[in-house]
Design a protein around this motif. Structure first.
Motif, PDB file in Angstrom:
ATOM      1  N   ALA A 107      -4.669   5.625 -12.009  1.00 53.48           N
ATOM      2  CA  ALA A 107      -5.984   5.250 -11.510  1.00 53.48           C
ATOM      3  C   ALA A 107      -5.846   4.088 -10.523  1.00 53.48           C
ATOM      4  O   ALA A 107      -4.923   3.264 -10.635  1.00 53.48           O
ATOM      5  CB  ALA A 107      -6.883   4.845 -12.667  1.00 53.48           C
ATOM      6  N   PRO A 108      -6.739   4.004  -9.540  1.00 50.63           N
ATOM      7  CA  PRO A 108      -6.735   2.836  -8.650  1.00 50.63           C
ATOM      8  C   PRO A 108      -6.861   1.545  -9.460  1.00 50.63           C
ATOM      9  O   PRO A 108      -7.479   1.526 -10.527  1.00 50.63           O
ATOM     10  CB  PRO A 108      -7.966   3.061  -7.765  1.00 50.63           C
ATOM     11  CG  PRO A 108      -8.203   4.537  -7.800  1.00 50.63           C
ATOM     12  CD  PRO A 108      -7.800   4.975  -9.173  1.00 50.63           C
ATOM     13  N   SER A 118       0.839  -1.207   0.000  1.00 42.37           N
ATOM     14  CA  SER A 118       0.000   0.000   0.000  1.00 42.37           C
ATOM     15  C   SER A 118       0.870   1.252   0.000  1.00 42.37           C
ATOM     16  O   SER A 118       2.084   1.195   0.155  1.00 42.37           O
ATOM     17  CB  SER A 118      -0.902   0.005   1.239  1.00 42.37           C
ATOM     18  OG  SER A 118      -0.121  -0.043   2.422  1.00 42.37           O
ATOM     19  N   ASN A 119       0.183   2.403  -0.171  1.00 46.37           N
ATOM     20  CA  ASN A 119       0.798   3.723  -0.027  1.00 46.37           C
ATOM     21  C   ASN A 119       2.004   3.943  -0.942  1.00 46.37           C
ATOM     22  O   ASN A 119       3.034   4.493  -0.530  1.00 46.37           O
ATOM     23  CB  ASN A 119       1.195   3.966   1.432  1.00 46.37           C
ATOM     24  CG  ASN A 119      -0.012   4.071   2.345  1.00 46.37           C
ATOM     25  OD1 ASN A 119      -1.005   4.711   2.003  1.00 46.37           O
ATOM     26  ND2 ASN A 119       0.041   3.433   3.492  1.00 46.37           N
ATOM     27  N   LEU A 153      -0.907  10.787 -10.415  1.00 46.08           N
ATOM     28  CA  LEU A 153      -1.333   9.529  -9.827  1.00 46.08           C
ATOM     29  C   LEU A 153      -2.047   8.662 -10.862  1.00 46.08           C
ATOM     30  O   LEU A 153      -2.919   9.135 -11.585  1.00 46.08           O
ATOM     31  CB  LEU A 153      -2.287   9.769  -8.655  1.00 46.08           C
ATOM     32  CG  LEU A 153      -1.656  10.042  -7.289  1.00 46.08           C
ATOM     33  CD1 LEU A 153      -0.939  11.380  -7.290  1.00 46.08           C
ATOM     34  CD2 LEU A 153      -2.711   9.995  -6.193  1.00 46.08           C
ATOM     35  N   GLU A 155      -4.959   1.818  -4.203  1.00 44.14           N
ATOM     36  CA  GLU A 155      -4.892   3.231  -4.568  1.00 44.14           C
ATOM     37  C   GLU A 155      -3.520   3.812  -4.258  1.00 44.14           C
ATOM     38  O   GLU A 155      -2.959   3.563  -3.196  1.00 44.14           O
ATOM     39  CB  GLU A 155      -5.971   4.017  -3.821  1.00 44.14           C
ATOM     40  CG  GLU A 155      -7.380   3.527  -4.112  1.00 44.14           C
ATOM     41  CD  GLU A 155      -8.434   4.405  -3.465  1.00 44.14           C
ATOM     42  OE1 GLU A 155      -8.082   5.526  -3.020  1.00 44.14           O
ATOM     43  OE2 GLU A 155      -9.601   3.978  -3.396  1.00 44.14           O
ATOM     44  N   PRO A 189      -9.973  -1.974  -4.199  1.00 42.82           N
ATOM     45  CA  PRO A 189      -9.016  -1.254  -5.056  1.00 42.82           C
ATOM     46  C   PRO A 189      -7.713  -0.956  -4.339  1.00 42.82           C
ATOM     47  O   PRO A 189      -7.681  -0.725  -3.129  1.00 42.82           O
ATOM     48  CB  PRO A 189      -9.768   0.037  -5.387  1.00 42.82           C
ATOM     49  CG  PRO A 189     -10.697   0.249  -4.229  1.00 42.82           C
ATOM     50  CD  PRO A 189     -11.107  -1.126  -3.778  1.00 42.82           C
ATOM     51  N   MET A 197       0.589  -2.315  -9.352  1.00 41.55           N
ATOM     52  CA  MET A 197       0.870  -0.957  -8.884  1.00 41.55           C
ATOM     53  C   MET A 197       2.370  -0.769  -8.651  1.00 41.55           C
ATOM     54  O   MET A 197       2.932   0.297  -8.945  1.00 41.55           O
ATOM     55  CB  MET A 197       0.100  -0.671  -7.591  1.00 41.55           C
ATOM     56  CG  MET A 197       0.263   0.751  -7.056  1.00 41.55           C
ATOM     57  SD  MET A 197      -0.399   2.033  -8.187  1.00 41.55           S
ATOM     58  CE  MET A 197      -2.170   1.826  -7.888  1.00 41.55           C
TER      59      MET A 197
END
Length: 366
Positions: A257-258, A246-247, A255, A267, A265, A311
């Motif tokens: 998109a999620p 995360s983060n 940024l 994010e 999601p 991500m």
């Protein structure tokens, strides 16, 4: 930036060669874990608290003093245990646990073998183990939070990709001994207060202010905290992040998109460009294990990690576009299979340690 792809290929090749040369398999590793080992030669060891806050209550009546007196509460600090081997390498390794965990993560494995603490002490690295604020031996909090007692072991078994309860994943690098599973569940600990990203990362920034330069090694939830630490602690000379969850910080206004998953999601978060750029000054290695689906999957325990890996790759590209040195490794792609969310304590953790050692050597970090 131009040499990043070549460096990544060299790292993968060098790590694979080291694993192959070791000639290790699951049975050999388990047997080796029980074999007699040479003594660890420790020059210094100890522990201390770092960071935190102090709350003062005025006018509290103290039965042992005359009249009201101010009482204080020291809390929200991190607890640090350290060991320095004889002839230590210059840069210490600072190990940070994940969600629901404490420093036990890095000690003995659930099936009783040496964890990364001892593995890297034997490789002449000084080792600092973190219990983050409001967790484990740093449980003293200034903000109360209820501690849940709802049974949830089987949820974590799935989320940590050991399998889908009660079945183990085929070929998983996790002992089938019932006592190993018992030990695994018992290394979970609650948070004693609410999570605070800045308070928590500030404590580790203070740690690097105290010990000087070093390499930060994170796991899962602390991956995002590690990026925050790297942006604010000049002493962080490199980061190794196992399965960050995360983060992931991206520059303001950039940024992605999620990323949807069946577990919810994933994010990104926003960071000022000046802070984000601090992450381009250091080499970073991100490592993910096995049993991560390539396409959306209805199993939330696995699918959340597909989104996180995606991500992480977007984040790698964002950092490297500005001159950074981020490498993302998915272990099955280099022939290391069967790893759970805890690759550093799986049955093949020596192979995983060799990957990390290859990175440290290539980047002149140890």
């Amino acid at each position: 930036m131009a040499n990043w792809a070549l460096s990544r290929r060299n790292l993968l090749a060098g790590s694979a060669a080291a694993v192959s040369a070791a000639g290790l398999n699951t049975g050999a590793i388990a047997k080796a874990g029980k074999a007699k080992r040479a003594p660890l030669m420790i020059e210094d060891q100890g522990s201390f608290a770092v960071g935190g806050s102090v709350v003062k209550a005025e006018g509290v009546v103290d039965q042992y003093a005359q009249g009201p007196t101010g009482q204080t509460l020291h809390g929200d600090h991190a607890y640090i245990a350290y060991q320095i081997p004889v002839d230590a390498k210059p840069l210490p390794l600072v190990f940070w646990h994940g969600i629901g965990q404490f420093s036990k993560t890095w000690e003995t494995t659930p099936d009783g073998r040496e964890g990364f603490q001892n593995i890297f002490l034997r490789r002449q690295h000084s080792v600092y183990l973190i219990d983050q604020p409001r967790r484990g031996r740093a449980g003293r909090t200034t903000v109360a939070s209820p501690i849940g007692t709802t049974p949830d072991d089987q949820k974590w078994f799935n989320t940590f990709r050991v399998g889908v309860w009660p079945d183990y994943n085929p070929g998983v690098q996790f002992s089938r001994d019932p006592e190993a599973l018992n030990q695994y569940f018992r290394q979970m600990v609650p948070s004693t207060g609410p999570f605070d990203l800045k308070l928590t990362s500030d404590a580790i920034v203070a740690l690097f202010g105290k010990i000087g330069a070093g390499v930060l090694v994170t796991h899962s939830h602390s991956g995002g905290l590690g990026w925050q630490t790297g942006m604010h602690a000049p002493g962080v000379r490199g980061i190794v992040s196992f399965e960050p969850g995360s983060n992931f910080p991206f520059p303001e206004g950039e940024l992605p998109a999620p990323i949807a998953s069946s577990s919810g999601p994933i994010e990104p978060i926003s960071a000022p460009l000046s802070e984000f750029m601090q992450l381009t000054r250091i080499p970073i290695l991100i490592v993910y294990g096995d049993f991560i689906p390539a396409k959306p999957d209805p199993n939330p325990g696995a699918d959340g990690w597909r989104a996180r890996l995606e991500m992480a790759r977007l984040w790698r590209d964002a950092v490297n576009k500005r001159g950074g040195e981020v490498t993302v490794i998915h272990l099955p792609e280099m022939g290391i299979r069967g790893n759970t969310h805890f690759p550093f304590s799986d049955l093949n953790n020596i192979e995983v340690a060799d990957v990390m050692s290859a990175f440290l050597k290539q980047k002149k970090l140890g």
